[in-house]
Scaffold this motif. Structure first.
Motif, short mmCIF file in Angstrom:
data_model
loop_
_atom_site.label_atom_id
_atom_site.label_comp_id
_atom_site.label_asym_id
_atom_site.label_seq_id
_atom_site.Cartn_x
_atom_site.Cartn_y
_atom_site.Cartn_z
N SER A 35 -32.87 8.33 12.67
CA SER A 35 -32.24 7.90 13.94
C SER A 35 -31.06 6.98 13.67
O SER A 35 -30.01 7.10 14.31
N LYS B 181 -27.12 7.75 14.52
CA LYS B 181 -26.34 6.81 15.35
C LYS B 181 -25.03 6.47 14.62
O LYS B 181 -23.96 6.46 15.25
N GLU C 55 -21.20 7.23 15.86
CA GLU C 55 -20.23 6.12 15.94
C GLU C 55 -18.97 6.45 15.14
O GLU C 55 -17.86 6.16 15.58
#
Length: 165
Positions: free
Chosen positions: A150, A154, A158
């Motif tokens: 996870s 992320k 980004e």
């Protein structure tokens, strides 16, 4: 490189001549050279030339267990039969690869998104670890790996958003 005359055999001889100050070069196989300019190799010359190129003078007759390609087929055509041929004939191929490319370690190209590529590799590795942990019923490890996945996802999203700005 294939012979420039017959376009069948690997070029083993580079013949160069200068005519009126202009340099001409030919990449020829031993047979074409012999036809054009007379016999070139004897057993002694072959051994000497093979030593210069870092190759054994007499090779074992090996074949690829996957596709059946013999090393002599590669010498004649310049083509391998499958990906396994690279492993089977690695010892013989490395001098050719090094001479042609200058090195035998693949470096690859790294563009602006090298960080994203590293993250994708990490994600792939973590997913494999997760599958292994689940198969082995190590659920606490799988949970930790899932948290790492996870986090990596992320960071990938980004970096994708930062690249679009």
């Amino acid at each position: 490189m294939l012979c420039q005359r017959c376009k069948k055999n690997p070029a083993t001889v580079i013949y160069e001549e200068v005519i009126n100050g202009e340099k001409f070069g030919y990449h020829l196989c031993g047979e074409c050279y012999a036809e054009m300019f007379g016999a070139f190799s004897s057993a002694v010359n072959t051994d000497i030339l093979a030593g210069l190129f870092g190759q054994p003078a007499r090779r074992r007759a090996r074949t690829c267990p996957v596709c059946g390609t013999a090393y002599s087929d590669f010498e004649r055509t310049g083509l391998l039969g499958c990906a396994s041929c690279y492993d089977v004939f690695k010892e013989e191929l490395m001098p050719y690869i090094e001479r042609i490319q200058g090195k035998v370690v693949h470096v690859g190209k790294v563009g602006q998104d090298a960080r994203e590529q590293d993250l994708m590799r990490t994600l792939s590795r973590l997913q494999e670890e997760l599958e292994r942990a689940v198969r082995e019923r190590r659920y606490s490890d799988a949970e930790k790996i899932n948290i790492k996945i996870s986090d990596v996802r992320k960071r990938i999203s980004e970096s994708g958003e930062a690249g679009n700005e």
